[in-house]
Scaffold this active site. Sequence first.
Site, PDB file in Angstrom:
ATOM      1  N   TRP A  96       0.732  -1.332   0.086  1.00  0.00           N
ATOM      2  CA  TRP A  96      -0.058   0.060  -0.064  1.00  0.00           C
ATOM      3  C   TRP A  96       0.850   1.330   0.013  1.00  0.00           C
ATOM      4  CZ3 TRP A  96       1.590   2.439   4.029  1.00  0.00           C
ATOM      5  CH2 TRP A  96       2.303   1.927   5.110  1.00  0.00           C
ATOM      6  N   ARG A 144       6.567  -0.838 -11.630  1.00  0.00           N
ATOM      7  CA  ARG A 144       7.999  -1.423 -11.592  1.00  0.00           C
ATOM      8  C   ARG A 144       7.758  -2.808 -12.215  1.00  0.00           C
ATOM      9  NH1 ARG A 144      11.116   0.198  -6.129  1.00  0.00           N
ATOM     10  NH2 ARG A 144      10.730  -1.867  -5.347  1.00  0.00           N
ATOM     11  N   LYS A 178      -2.291  -8.015  -7.726  1.00  0.00           N
ATOM     12  CA  LYS A 178      -2.981  -7.974  -6.405  1.00  0.00           C
ATOM     13  C   LYS A 178      -2.820  -6.908  -5.608  1.00  0.00           C
ATOM     14  CE  LYS A 178      -3.105  -9.088  -2.599  1.00  0.00           C
ATOM     15  NZ  LYS A 178      -3.564  -7.935  -1.926  1.00  0.00           N
ATOM     16  N   PRO A 179      -3.215  -5.644  -5.755  1.00  0.00           N
ATOM     17  CA  PRO A 179      -2.902  -4.648  -4.962  1.00  0.00           C
ATOM     18  C   PRO A 179      -3.229  -4.614  -3.486  1.00  0.00           C
ATOM     19  CG  PRO A 179      -4.935  -3.863  -6.145  1.00  0.00           C
ATOM     20  CD  PRO A 179      -4.371  -5.259  -6.427  1.00  0.00           C
ATOM     21  N   LYS A 185      -5.162  -4.328   0.009  1.00  0.00           N
ATOM     22  CA  LYS A 185      -6.526  -4.066   0.199  1.00  0.00           C
ATOM     23  C   LYS A 185      -6.627  -2.480   0.721  1.00  0.00           C
ATOM     24  CE  LYS A 185      -6.532  -6.095   4.993  1.00  0.00           C
ATOM     25  NZ  LYS A 185      -5.251  -7.002   4.905  1.00  0.00           N
ATOM     26  N   GLY A 221       6.638  -6.254  -0.531  1.00  0.00           N
ATOM     27  CA  GLY A 221       6.088  -6.165   0.742  1.00  0.00           C
ATOM     28  C   GLY A 221       6.998  -6.706   1.892  1.00  0.00           C
ATOM     29  N   SER A 222       6.378  -6.947   3.122  1.00  0.00           N
ATOM     30  CA  SER A 222       7.212  -7.309   4.219  1.00  0.00           C
ATOM     31  C   SER A 222       7.950  -8.565   3.929  1.00  0.00           C
ATOM     32  CB  SER A 222       6.000  -7.375   5.197  1.00  0.00           C
ATOM     33  OG  SER A 222       5.348  -8.491   5.161  1.00  0.00           O
ATOM     34  N   GLU A 252      10.933  -8.143  -3.294  1.00  0.00           N
ATOM     35  CA  GLU A 252      11.308  -6.760  -2.692  1.00  0.00           C
ATOM     36  C   GLU A 252      10.918  -6.616  -1.319  1.00  0.00           C
ATOM     37  OE1 GLU A 252      13.272  -4.637  -4.432  1.00  0.00           O
ATOM     38  OE2 GLU A 252      13.447  -5.627  -6.383  1.00  0.00           O
ATOM     39  N   LEU A 253      11.611  -6.972  -0.350  1.00  0.00           N
ATOM     40  CA  LEU A 253      11.203  -6.830   0.820  1.00  0.00           C
ATOM     41  C   LEU A 253      11.271  -5.783   1.693  1.00  0.00           C
ATOM     42  CD1 LEU A 253      11.903 -10.733   1.129  1.00  0.00           C
ATOM     43  CD2 LEU A 253       9.781  -9.571   0.279  1.00  0.00           C
ATOM     44  N   ARG A 305      10.152  11.073   3.345  1.00  0.00           N
ATOM     45  CA  ARG A 305       9.336  10.983   2.115  1.00  0.00           C
ATOM     46  C   ARG A 305       8.459   9.920   2.351  1.00  0.00           C
ATOM     47  NH1 ARG A 305      11.759   7.039  -2.403  1.00  0.00           N
ATOM     48  NH2 ARG A 305      10.342   7.209  -4.220  1.00  0.00           N
ATOM     49  N   CYS A 356      10.155   1.422   2.146  1.00  0.00           N
ATOM     50  CA  CYS A 356      11.281   0.660   2.492  1.00  0.00           C
ATOM     51  C   CYS A 356      12.508   1.244   2.367  1.00  0.00           C
ATOM     52  CB  CYS A 356      11.079  -0.485   1.359  1.00  0.00           C
ATOM     53  SG  CYS A 356      11.104   0.070  -0.442  1.00  0.00           S
ATOM     54  N   GLU A 400      11.751  -2.229  11.249  1.00  0.00           N
ATOM     55  CA  GLU A 400      11.322  -1.148  10.454  1.00  0.00           C
ATOM     56  C   GLU A 400      10.373  -0.334  11.199  1.00  0.00           C
ATOM     57  OE1 GLU A 400       9.675  -2.974   6.967  1.00  0.00           O
ATOM     58  OE2 GLU A 400      10.650  -1.595   5.465  1.00  0.00           O
TER      59      GLU A 400
HETATM   60  P1  NAP Z   1       2.635  -6.728   3.404  1.00  0.00           P
HETATM   61  O1  NAP Z   1       1.640  -6.824   4.778  1.00  0.00           O
HETATM   62  O2  NAP Z   1       3.676  -7.923   3.352  1.00  0.00           O
HETATM   63  O3  NAP Z   1       1.659  -6.879   2.236  1.00  0.00           O
HETATM   64  C1  NAP Z   1       2.103  -6.683   0.847  1.00  0.00           C
HETATM   65  C2  NAP Z   1       1.308  -7.284  -0.086  1.00  0.00           C
HETATM   66  O4  NAP Z   1       1.033  -8.726   0.191  1.00  0.00           O
HETATM   67  C3  NAP Z   1      -0.248  -6.725  -0.031  1.00  0.00           C
HETATM   68  O5  NAP Z   1      -0.769  -6.695  -1.385  1.00  0.00           O
HETATM   69  C4  NAP Z   1      -0.903  -7.835   0.874  1.00  0.00           C
HETATM   70  O6  NAP Z   1      -2.432  -8.056   0.731  1.00  0.00           O
HETATM   71  C5  NAP Z   1      -0.134  -9.217   0.409  1.00  0.00           C
HETATM   72  N1  NAP Z   1      -0.318 -10.128   1.248  1.00  0.00           N
HETATM   73  C6  NAP Z   1      -0.457 -10.084   2.629  1.00  0.00           C
HETATM   74  N2  NAP Z   1      -0.351 -11.292   3.272  1.00  0.00           N
HETATM   75  C7  NAP Z   1      -0.315 -12.290   2.109  1.00  0.00           C
HETATM   76  C8  NAP Z   1      -0.424 -13.859   1.788  1.00  0.00           C
HETATM   77  N3  NAP Z   1      -0.569 -14.403   2.783  1.00  0.00           N
HETATM   78  N4  NAP Z   1      -0.339 -14.229   0.695  1.00  0.00           N
HETATM   79  C9  NAP Z   1      -0.408 -13.480  -0.484  1.00  0.00           C
HETATM   80  N5  NAP Z   1      -0.221 -11.861  -0.365  1.00  0.00           N
HETATM   81  C10 NAP Z   1      -0.404 -11.607   1.088  1.00  0.00           C
HETATM   82  O7  NAP Z   1       3.471  -5.411   3.313  1.00  0.00           O
HETATM   83  P2  NAP Z   1       2.872  -4.062   3.343  1.00  0.00           P
HETATM   84  O8  NAP Z   1       2.435  -3.502   4.914  1.00  0.00           O
HETATM   85  O9  NAP Z   1       1.628  -3.973   2.265  1.00  0.00           O
HETATM   86  O10 NAP Z   1       4.114  -3.074   2.729  1.00  0.00           O
HETATM   87  C11 NAP Z   1       4.932  -2.682   3.575  1.00  0.00           C
HETATM   88  C12 NAP Z   1       6.198  -3.525   3.442  1.00  0.00           C
HETATM   89  O11 NAP Z   1       6.527  -3.556   2.333  1.00  0.00           O
HETATM   90  C13 NAP Z   1       7.449  -2.908   4.427  1.00  0.00           C
HETATM   91  O12 NAP Z   1       8.201  -4.044   4.862  1.00  0.00           O
HETATM   92  C14 NAP Z   1       8.336  -2.237   3.230  1.00  0.00           C
HETATM   93  O13 NAP Z   1       9.594  -2.243   3.622  1.00  0.00           O
HETATM   94  C15 NAP Z   1       8.081  -3.290   2.155  1.00  0.00           C
HETATM   95  N6  NAP Z   1       8.297  -2.677   0.936  1.00  0.00           N
HETATM   96  C16 NAP Z   1       9.400  -2.907   0.316  1.00  0.00           C
HETATM   97  C17 NAP Z   1       9.777  -2.339  -0.998  1.00  0.00           C
HETATM   98  C18 NAP Z   1      11.134  -2.842  -1.601  1.00  0.00           C
HETATM   99  O14 NAP Z   1      11.128  -2.606  -2.988  1.00  0.00           O
HETATM  100  N7  NAP Z   1      11.969  -3.619  -1.104  1.00  0.00           N
HETATM  101  C19 NAP Z   1       8.987  -1.428  -1.476  1.00  0.00           C
HETATM  102  C20 NAP Z   1       7.907  -0.934  -0.805  1.00  0.00           C
HETATM  103  C21 NAP Z   1       7.715  -1.729   0.552  1.00  0.00           C
HETATM  104  P3  NAP Z   1      -3.355  -7.099   1.723  1.00  0.00           P
HETATM  105  O15 NAP Z   1      -2.702  -5.946   2.238  1.00  0.00           O
HETATM  106  O16 NAP Z   1      -4.587  -7.051   0.953  1.00  0.00           O
HETATM  107  O17 NAP Z   1      -3.358  -8.292   3.057  1.00  0.00           O
END
Ligand code: NAP
Length: 472
Positions: free
Chosen positions: A144, A153, A168-169, A171, A222-223, A244-245, A272, A278, A375
């Site tokens: 998000w 990207r 899948k963006p 939620k 994501g995470s 990309e975590l 920012r 991340c 983080e």
């Molecule tokens: P997240 O909780 O890991 O969620 C990321 C995506 O994964 C969302 O679309 C989420 O969907 C989905 N998701 C969650 N659980 C899942 C599962 N069990 N199976 C499949 N998909 C699942 O991360 P976030 O809180 O949205 O984003 C923040 C994290 O992203 C931070 O750790 C940040 O550092 C990291 N990030 C990394 C980069 C990079 O390039 N390295 C860039 C940006 C962000 P729902 O939200 O709908 O559950």
Amino acid sequence: MLIGGQWRDGAAAATLGVEDPATGEQLCEVADATPDDALAALSAAAEAQAEWGSHPPRERGEILRRAFEQMTERADELALLMTLEMGKSLAESKAEITYAAEFLRWFSEEAVRIEGRYATAPTGQGRMLVMRQPVGPCLLITPWNFPAAMGTRKIGPAIAAGCTMVVKPAKQTPLSMLALAGILTEAGLPDGVLNVLTGSSSGDLMAPLISDERLRKLSFTGSTEVGRTLMAQASEQLLRLSMELGGNAPFVVFEDAEIDEAVEGAMIAKLRNVGEACTAANRFHVAESVADEFTEKLAARFRSLEVGRGTEDGVDIGPLIDDDQRSKVASLVEDAMAKGAEAIVGGSAIDRPGYFYEPTVLAGVPDDADLLREEIFGPVAPIATFADEDEAVAAANRTEFGLVSYLYTRDVKRALRVCERLDTGMIGLNQGMVSNAAAPFGGVKQSGFGREGGAEGINEYLETKYIAINLD
Ligand code: NAP
């Protein structure tokens, strides 16, 4: 949702509310997908793959180019949509739209540069032909925090390479992705190439796709925690992966740094996206001799920031994404203060509707404070000090993450020495931002693997096929 070129409701006709984090109020509802919808999206992608993979690269590039132009033309409208669902200021959303559109432009140019090679075998007898072909249907999962750029990207290089996809963006922020899909459709993307699923139960939706043998690749931003789960699921089919975590970026300021420039860079690296990046500077390691000056100057800048709803004029800092995120930031700050850190500015949540947290500078942060390891994802700058270069490098590398590091020094020998010693995928050298569509973005260690953007970005969506040729 967008499936096979059709905008539709979910099979169960359920909906998912989208909230404005500045007010806590619901903005609108979108379709809440079921696993059946997810499979329909993958079927659409699988059916479109053969034609799309052989579609002229020039045309794939031109679709991306038209989408880039549309995004640029509609930047104000797209920025407003993003601010409403995500919270950051309009200026920041607009900057993200520009950044996001750049990936479409960059990969529109890369689409026609997919090359192979033909070589004589070392014995002189056979020939070797190496060709590069699209990986096939991809699953792209985005977070998000950058609702548009984390999409383009992946979508940009996938389209350029000739892959079809299910996206899948998160939620919390489906609207920017739906708008982007609308633009790509209008730009001429054939039905089924890009399918977008919006849904509340991501685990249930994604698992059947990851185990479906028609899927060939998973790209996730994501995470680290969710990344690990997805990697375990993907091991069943040995899917191609890009991960990309999470990050935990150190921002290192040496005694010979230009302090005003370091403060300027710190404002960008820390604030920012309200610190929800991340790449956010998670901890500041400052040489003892300049720590007071750096801290005072940074604190003065933090004090002057305007906090408010991102849509209002003059606002620098919007709300955090939700109450969970704000509680996490608050507990990390409480932990640091209980262990001896001092709040020079801020240090508390703001009592008003929405999920606001004060821009905060913490000085004297001890080594055992949790926020040096986790983080933060908020507008909090913890400052610790170091005595010499070895101590600075050891502190910077003391993390399981390795996405980006920032380094401020005027000594070119030291700069290169320290760059070589940092365990990180990217480094900002005397600058507070590294993101650039033309550069390879990605991490090492538990920040993941694979690169997005740059000449490397398209490789994630291409397979290499080798043909041994007998000319005798
Ligand atoms: P997240 O909780 O890991 O969620 C990321 C995506 O994964 C969302 O679309 C989420 O969907 C989905 N998701 C969650 N659980 C899942 C599962 N069990 N199976 C499949 N998909 C699942 O991360 P976030 O809180 O949205 O984003 C923040 C994290 O992203 C931070 O750790 C940040 O550092 C990291 N990030 C990394 C980069 C990079 O390039 N390295 C860039 C940006 C962000 P729902 O939200 O709908 O559950």
